[in-house]
Design an enzyme around this catalytic site. Structure first.
Site, PDB file in Angstrom:
ATOM      1  N   ASP A  43       0.818  -1.208   0.000  1.00  0.00           N
ATOM      2  CA  ASP A  43       0.000   0.000   0.000  1.00  0.00           C
ATOM      3  C   ASP A  43       0.855   1.263   0.000  1.00  0.00           C
ATOM      4  OD1 ASP A  43       0.908  -0.245   2.586  1.00  0.00           O
ATOM      5  OD2 ASP A  43      -1.063  -0.219   3.535  1.00  0.00           O
ATOM      6  N   SER A  44       2.172   1.093   0.120  1.00  0.00           N
ATOM      7  CA  SER A  44       3.100   2.212  -0.068  1.00  0.00           C
ATOM      8  C   SER A  44       3.009   2.774  -1.482  1.00  0.00           C
ATOM      9  CB  SER A  44       4.534   1.773   0.230  1.00  0.00           C
ATOM     10  OG  SER A  44       4.862   0.590  -0.482  1.00  0.00           O
ATOM     11  N   ASP A  82      -1.204  -6.001  -0.297  1.00  0.00           N
ATOM     12  CA  ASP A  82      -1.627  -5.377   0.953  1.00  0.00           C
ATOM     13  C   ASP A  82      -3.131  -5.134   0.981  1.00  0.00           C
ATOM     14  OD1 ASP A  82       0.406  -5.067   2.808  1.00  0.00           O
ATOM     15  OD2 ASP A  82       1.179  -3.240   1.885  1.00  0.00           O
ATOM     16  N   LYS A 111      -1.704  -9.357   2.750  1.00  0.00           N
ATOM     17  CA  LYS A 111      -1.016  -8.965   3.973  1.00  0.00           C
ATOM     18  C   LYS A 111      -1.853  -7.923   4.693  1.00  0.00           C
ATOM     19  CE  LYS A 111       2.713  -6.236   3.906  1.00  0.00           C
ATOM     20  NZ  LYS A 111       2.262  -5.072   4.722  1.00  0.00           N
ATOM     21  N   GLU A 113      -2.082  -5.511   8.538  1.00  0.00           N
ATOM     22  CA  GLU A 113      -1.292  -4.993   9.643  1.00  0.00           C
ATOM     23  C   GLU A 113      -1.929  -5.278  10.996  1.00  0.00           C
ATOM     24  OE1 GLU A 113      -0.444  -0.864   9.099  1.00  0.00           O
ATOM     25  OE2 GLU A 113       0.550  -1.162   7.155  1.00  0.00           O
ATOM     26  N   GLU A 180       8.666  -4.814  10.860  1.00  0.00           N
ATOM     27  CA  GLU A 180       9.186  -3.555  10.323  1.00  0.00           C
ATOM     28  C   GLU A 180       9.663  -2.634  11.433  1.00  0.00           C
ATOM     29  OE1 GLU A 180       7.987   0.214   7.421  1.00  0.00           O
ATOM     30  OE2 GLU A 180       6.621  -1.490   7.617  1.00  0.00           O
TER      31      GLU A 180
END
Length: 263
Positions: A43-44, A82, A111, A113, A180
């Site tokens: 998502d970056s 993501d 993925k 978070e 991270e």
């Protein structure tokens, strides 16, 4: 790597896992013929490709678009996508719909978070046949709550929480987790105690593998210089020099030559 089972195989064989974050077909095609194991459509992308200030701006349609693009560029590569902000915090049915769309766009796994508050979502996705990778430590979607992009797990209490969350992810069925921006000793301790692999970014060398954003390792952004992102190429400098040579050749003029003119 061809399936998520290769993650656990690499872990058992103590073979480091190499992941790269990419967002488009061209770069994915290059990664696909490299020695990298898998691609993350992160998502970056909202920040790197769209110019937003945080990953919170990534939407489901945006992630679908880039996942499909990466799949077209890397048809035989394992791809993790993501889950964008909010999609897994609205209950398991909304999360399943979002994850299904990413899988249909070309992802092999998703993925998400954190773990607290959406344990049922993780279980539901895994039981529904959707492989889940976790993400602990610095979780960019929670950047406002965390007070910025900073190392997590420095205190004993914070380190214990990340360790506990990692075990919860494993027990809920996650096949791997990203760690991270956590201290190297914390990441190494977590890795030692888990049976699933850990993928580090800014977490030292004691994890089961590493991940870097392709534009970071190629040095394409001269304004973003995180300590953990080693540059393997001065992409910004090389591209700028090439553009300036092109401009000079046009103005000289040395471009195009007769050999470059279509008959």
């Amino acid at each position: 790597m061809k399936t998520i089972l290769d993650f656990s195989r690499a872990r058992r064989e103590d073979r480091p896992i190499v992941m790269v974050t990419a967002y488009d077909a061209l770069m994915a095609r290059i990664v696909a013929v490299s020695e990298a194991d898998a691609i993350l459509v992160g998502d970056s992308v909202a920040m790197v490709m769209h110019g937003f200030s945080s990953t919170v701006e990534a939407t489901l349609p945006m992630m679908e678009l880039h996942t499909a693009s990466v799949r077209r560029g890397a048809p035989d590569t394992l791809i993790v996508a993501d889950m964008p902000f909010g999609t897994f915090r609205q209950g398991k049915h909304v999360a399943t719909e979002a994850a299904s769309r990413l899988m249909q766009a070309g992802a092999n796994a998703i993925k998400l978070e954190g773990v607290s508050g959406h344990e049922d979502v993780i279980t539901h996705l895994v039981e529904g046949g959707i492989p889940v990778m976790g993400h602990l430590g610095l979780t960019p979607q929670s950047v406002h709550q965390l007070g910025g992009y900073r190392v997590q797990g420095r205190s004993e209490e914070a380190a214990d929480k990340i360790q506990t969350d990692a075990h919860r992810l494993e027990s809920l069925g996650a096949f791997a987790t990203v760690l991270e921006c956590v201290p190297a000793d914390v990441a190494s301790s977590i890795t030692t105690r888990l049976t699933i692999p850990t993928i580090g970014i800014g977490a030292g060398s004691g994890t089961s593998g590493q991940i870097l954003v392709l534009t970071d390792l190629l040095g394409l952004d001269d304004r973003f210089l995180p300590k953990f992102a080693r540059r393997y190429l001065d992409g910004h400098g090389d591209i700028l020099a090439a553009l300036n040579r092109y401009a000079e050749d046009v103005r000289t003029p040395r471009f195009p030559t007769d050999a470059e003119v279509l008959a």
